[in-house]
Design a protein around this motif. Structure first.
Motif, PDB file in Angstrom:
ATOM      1  N   ILE A 130     159.788   9.254  14.292  1.00  0.00           N
ATOM      2  CA  ILE A 130     158.336   9.206  14.496  1.00  0.00           C
ATOM      3  C   ILE A 130     157.686  10.495  14.004  1.00  0.00           C
ATOM      4  CG2 ILE A 130     156.527   9.167  16.269  1.00  0.00           C
ATOM      5  CD1 ILE A 130     158.369   7.177  17.807  1.00  0.00           C
ATOM      6  N   GLY A 131     158.310  11.624  14.283  1.00  0.00           N
ATOM      7  CA  GLY A 131     157.777  12.904  13.814  1.00  0.00           C
ATOM      8  C   GLY A 131     157.716  12.965  12.298  1.00  0.00           C
ATOM      9  N   SER A 132     158.755  12.472  11.648  1.00  0.00           N
ATOM     10  CA  SER A 132     158.779  12.468  10.183  1.00  0.00           C
ATOM     11  C   SER A 132     157.692  11.560   9.617  1.00  0.00           C
ATOM     12  CB  SER A 132     160.149  12.006   9.677  1.00  0.00           C
ATOM     13  OG  SER A 132     161.159  12.892  10.102  1.00  0.00           O
ATOM     14  N   LEU A 133     157.526  10.368  10.203  1.00  0.00           N
ATOM     15  CA  LEU A 133     156.536   9.414   9.706  1.00  0.00           C
ATOM     16  C   LEU A 133     155.107   9.789  10.095  1.00  0.00           C
ATOM     17  CD1 LEU A 133     158.441   6.050  10.298  1.00  0.00           C
ATOM     18  CD2 LEU A 133     158.015   7.208   8.115  1.00  0.00           C
ATOM     19  N   SER A 134     154.958  10.682  11.049  1.00  0.00           N
ATOM     20  CA  SER A 134     153.597  11.086  11.453  1.00  0.00           C
ATOM     21  C   SER A 134     152.910  11.883  10.343  1.00  0.00           C
ATOM     22  CB  SER A 134     153.637  11.902  12.751  1.00  0.00           C
ATOM     23  OG  SER A 134     154.250  13.152  12.526  1.00  0.00           O
ATOM     24  N   GLY A 136     153.158  10.965   7.208  1.00  0.00           N
ATOM     25  CA  GLY A 136     152.848  10.024   6.141  1.00  0.00           C
ATOM     26  C   GLY A 136     154.025   9.107   5.859  1.00  0.00           C
ATOM     27  N   ASP A 137     153.783   8.078   5.093  1.00  0.00           N
ATOM     28  CA  ASP A 137     154.814   7.106   4.731  1.00  0.00           C
ATOM     29  C   ASP A 137     155.933   7.790   3.956  1.00  0.00           C
ATOM     30  OD1 ASP A 137     152.883   5.520   5.812  1.00  0.00           O
ATOM     31  OD2 ASP A 137     152.539   4.310   4.028  1.00  0.00           O
ATOM     32  N   ILE A 138     157.155   7.298   4.160  1.00  0.00           N
ATOM     33  CA  ILE A 138     158.327   7.909   3.521  1.00  0.00           C
ATOM     34  C   ILE A 138     159.154   6.814   2.874  1.00  0.00           C
ATOM     35  CG2 ILE A 138     160.446   9.239   3.900  1.00  0.00           C
ATOM     36  CD1 ILE A 138     159.130  10.573   6.267  1.00  0.00           C
ATOM     37  N   LEU A 139     159.613   7.085   1.683  1.00  0.00           N
ATOM     38  CA  LEU A 139     160.529   6.202   0.985  1.00  0.00           C
ATOM     39  C   LEU A 139     161.751   5.964   1.889  1.00  0.00           C
ATOM     40  CD1 LEU A 139     160.873   4.856  -1.840  1.00  0.00           C
ATOM     41  CD2 LEU A 139     162.147   6.908  -2.503  1.00  0.00           C
ATOM     42  N   LEU A 183     154.349   4.497  10.077  1.00  0.00           N
ATOM     43  CA  LEU A 183     153.971   4.279  11.472  1.00  0.00           C
ATOM     44  C   LEU A 183     152.909   3.201  11.494  1.00  0.00           C
ATOM     45  CD1 LEU A 183     153.565   7.810  13.143  1.00  0.00           C
ATOM     46  CD2 LEU A 183     155.204   6.049  13.730  1.00  0.00           C
ATOM     47  N   LYS A 184     153.035   2.263  12.420  1.00  0.00           N
ATOM     48  CA  LYS A 184     152.039   1.191  12.511  1.00  0.00           C
ATOM     49  C   LYS A 184     150.749   1.746  13.103  1.00  0.00           C
ATOM     50  CE  LYS A 184     153.212  -3.175  12.615  1.00  0.00           C
ATOM     51  NZ  LYS A 184     153.623  -4.476  13.132  1.00  0.00           N
ATOM     52  N   GLU A 189     152.770   5.333  19.880  1.00  0.00           N
ATOM     53  CA  GLU A 189     153.394   6.548  19.378  1.00  0.00           C
ATOM     54  C   GLU A 189     152.516   7.218  18.316  1.00  0.00           C
ATOM     55  OE1 GLU A 189     156.111   7.468  20.855  1.00  0.00           O
ATOM     56  OE2 GLU A 189     156.419   5.598  21.915  1.00  0.00           O
ATOM     57  N   ASN A 190     151.551   6.484  17.784  1.00  0.00           N
ATOM     58  CA  ASN A 190     150.717   6.973  16.697  1.00  0.00           C
ATOM     59  C   ASN A 190     149.387   7.520  17.189  1.00  0.00           C
ATOM     60  OD1 ASN A 190     150.331   7.462  13.987  1.00  0.00           O
ATOM     61  ND2 ASN A 190     149.453   5.455  13.543  1.00  0.00           N
TER      62      ASN A 190
END
Length: 191
Positions: A130-134, A136-139, A183-184, A189-190
């Motif tokens: 979640i921290g990584s995706l917060s 931005g979007d990640i491959l 993240l949706k 969590e967002n």
């Protein structure tokens, strides 16, 4: 029922019934959330349920294979020490029990602790994803490599990722023939 006196009052007629008819009385109890305690101290209610029993068996998920269950003798005065083996089983699609193998001596305390350790590891993996995706979007391949390079196992990554996806916290999409994780919007969590 927490009082030792109450428990003894209830169990005495059952004990007499079992002796009279030479049968077993089975009491099913759930474990409490007292993590770190010995298996014999994890029953809900009074410790006298365990103390007065001739045998205490714990049935739990096998932490090494979640499709199996373990049948672990915790306390018994009906078996010799070398006979207290753990058996593994599964319930087939037709609802029948299939006994799989004798696992030998298994320490129930270690099995319970492994679940608590897995909960901690899953919490760490969840926070990391979640921290990584917060940011931005990640491959998808980049997220996997990032997680694995930070000491989280591939198995834990896959379990956690699937759980977060099922809980509608993260989602995947395809763009230019590549898969991404995001993240949706509106997930707890967002916020």
């Amino acid at each position: 029922m927490n009082s030792a006196n109450e428990v003894r009052e209830v169990l005495k007629p059952l004990k007499n019934l079992a002796q009279k008819y030479n049968c077993a009385i089975i009491i099913i109890m759930h474990l409490n959330k007292n993590s770190g305690a010995k298996a014999t101290q994890r029953n809900m209610g009074s410790a006298d349920f365990v103390a007065s029993a001739r045998s205490v068996i714990m049935i739990t998920e096998n932490p090494e294979n979640t499709s199996e269950r373990l049948f672990i003798p915790i306390k018994t005065n009906l078996m010799k020490e070398n006979e207290k083996n753990t058996l593994s089983f599964k319930i087939n699609d037709n609802g029948k029990i299939e006994w799989l193998e004798n696992k030998g001596r298994v320490n129930a305390d270690e099995v319970l602790n492994s679940f608590e350790t897995q909960d901690v590891l899953q919490s760490v993996a969840k926070g990391f994803i979640i921290g990584s995706l917060s940011r931005g979007d990640i491959l998808a391949t980049d997220l996997k490599n990032l997680v694995l390079n930070n000491g989280i196992s591939e198995k834990m990554y896959n379990i956690t990722k699937a759980k977060l996806n099922k809980e509608d916290i993260i989602d995947s999409y395809q763009k230019d023939k590549r898969y991404y994780w995001t993240l949706k919007k509106g997930s707890n969590e967002n916020d």
